[in-house]
Design a protein around this motif. Sequence first.
Motif, mmCIF file in Angstrom:
data_model
loop_
_atom_site.group_PDB
_atom_site.id
_atom_site.type_symbol
_atom_site.label_atom_id
_atom_site.label_comp_id
_atom_site.label_asym_id
_atom_site.label_seq_id
_atom_site.Cartn_x
_atom_site.Cartn_y
_atom_site.Cartn_z
ATOM 1 N N TRP A 153 -8.358 -0.691 7.731
ATOM 2 C CA TRP A 153 -7.631 -0.179 6.789
ATOM 3 C C TRP A 153 -7.131 1.095 6.952
ATOM 4 O O TRP A 153 -6.090 1.785 7.115
ATOM 5 N N LEU A 154 -8.283 1.973 7.093
ATOM 6 C CA LEU A 154 -8.298 3.298 7.248
ATOM 7 C C LEU A 154 -7.489 3.922 8.483
ATOM 8 O O LEU A 154 -6.486 4.792 8.569
ATOM 9 N N SER A 203 -5.092 2.247 10.018
ATOM 10 C CA SER A 203 -3.745 1.856 9.941
ATOM 11 C C SER A 203 -3.230 2.907 9.052
ATOM 12 O O SER A 203 -1.829 3.207 9.341
ATOM 13 N N VAL A 204 -3.755 3.337 8.194
ATOM 14 C CA VAL A 204 -3.482 4.419 7.300
ATOM 15 C C VAL A 204 -3.159 5.777 7.946
ATOM 16 O O VAL A 204 -2.119 6.457 8.052
ATOM 17 N N ALA A 262 -0.055 5.474 10.438
ATOM 18 C CA ALA A 262 1.065 5.149 9.725
ATOM 19 C C ALA A 262 1.379 6.496 8.819
ATOM 20 O O ALA A 262 2.563 6.929 8.982
ATOM 21 N N GLU A 263 0.299 7.068 8.377
ATOM 22 C CA GLU A 263 0.575 8.167 7.289
ATOM 23 C C GLU A 263 -0.078 9.468 7.640
ATOM 24 O O GLU A 263 0.322 10.440 7.124
ATOM 25 N N TRP A 290 -4.089 11.288 9.019
ATOM 26 C CA TRP A 290 -5.498 11.459 8.470
ATOM 27 C C TRP A 290 -5.473 12.094 6.944
ATOM 28 O O TRP A 290 -6.543 11.567 6.400
ATOM 29 N N HIS A 341 -3.376 11.675 4.409
ATOM 30 C CA HIS A 341 -3.217 10.266 3.516
ATOM 31 C C HIS A 341 -4.609 9.687 3.297
ATOM 32 O O HIS A 341 -4.547 9.116 2.437
ATOM 33 N N ALA A 342 -4.981 9.405 4.535
ATOM 34 C CA ALA A 342 -6.166 8.546 4.551
ATOM 35 C C ALA A 342 -7.297 8.953 3.842
ATOM 36 O O ALA A 342 -8.038 8.273 3.143
ATOM 37 N N SER A 354 -6.507 8.385 0.079
ATOM 38 C CA SER A 354 -6.722 6.986 -0.264
ATOM 39 C C SER A 354 -8.139 6.606 -0.287
ATOM 40 O O SER A 354 -8.656 5.790 -1.429
#
Length: 440
Positions: free
Chosen positions: A161-162, A164-165, A168-169, A171, A173-174, A177
């Motif tokens: 999941w991390l 994919s974040v 997409a967004e 490091w 934003h990861a 989150s």
Amino acid sequence: MSRFSPAARLPFYYGWAVVGIAFVTMSVGVSARTSFSLLFPPILDEFGWERGVTAAAFSVGFAASVMLVPTLGFVVTRFGPQVMIPAGAAIAACGLVLATLATTPVEFYLTLGVMTVSFAVSMSYAGHSMFLPNWFVRRRGLAIGIAFSGVGVGAIVILPWLQSVIEAEGWRHACRSLAVLLVAVIVPLNILAQRRDPASVGLEPDGDDRQPARVRAARPETVVDRRWAGTDWTLGRAVATARFWWVTCGYFTGLFAWYSVQVHQTKYLLDIGFAPDFAALALGLVGFCGIFGQIGVGGLSDRIGREWAWTVALSGFAVCYLLLLVVETVPSPLLVYAIVACQGLFGYGLGALYGTIAADIYAGPRFAVVFGFLSIGGNLGAGAGPWLTGTIFDRTGSYEPAFALCAALALVSIFCIWMAAPRRVRLAAGVALSRSRRRP
């Protein structure tokens, strides 16, 4: 005892409830530290620093934990894990958030390193090993293996999941989150339900207060050295024994091998031509295999003894490094899966034994303090391994010398634990049972 107390609601199963809470905490908390392996490549790409300089953030964190872990031992003894773990989670989350503002190596050392990697120790193997062994004796290896297998669940759920974040967004934003996840899950769960030992809720280890006296009397004796086992182990007394230093050395070399591959594996696989998704999958699969490895090796240690189980675990890391040397020449996915299996199914079993071995030798009221200082060796190894591995690569342009060194240190770790000889203090329950059956 109040009928509203946790013990009144879960008299026999409370120990397993503690294991379950540790399972969830480890799945999230250790992922916060392991995530450095996924954050490492995009940070390198953005800032262009040397690998050794960047990987040093992880090493600085473990170096800081050298000073932190003994303090955690005192905190657990005085206030319990219901204070230590939530506080560590909150500070680690702050480190992740502040890392998104960092622009220099020193700022990463202070945020991702000191605040996140260092304080994640309170949620990881070292922190939980300060109190989980108190809850079990006969099934100590199995119980801790189940609790620590949460790391594997976190690896196959949180790390992909991390990744994919990150893709997409970014490091940053990861990091934010993951910080939210730490605070939302770990803080309330541990404040409400985690406890230091069964005595604090009116119970005995292994739920023995619920077992008939005749059943307890029929169990084989596990204590070999009554004088040693009966000693009230203070830190001063423990440090004065040779066993303390053999275990410290075994922890240092074992975690040197473990964390070197954990930090550098993803980047190494990218360097030799594997796709980012496959490299992230490999890291996640290590954790998935670790679910079975920690439960299996931990349970095995209750049957065959701690030294043999440690040998199984560290042999897994030694073979893993040898395969890493081969896969550069023969970049086969099958070899990568073999590397994953060696780490997860065997090497990760080290986690289930980390506190178990120490508890077999130094169990007592001050165990958390003694273990806190024992684990300094492990933290030093975990910090030195990634830094030295990255530095060797920077100087030689190859991982080969570093991987060969790590394989050799895995074998040294095996030797050290055999020299510490926990079997000469307490036998594993399965070994004691086997010996009792052979007696006339």
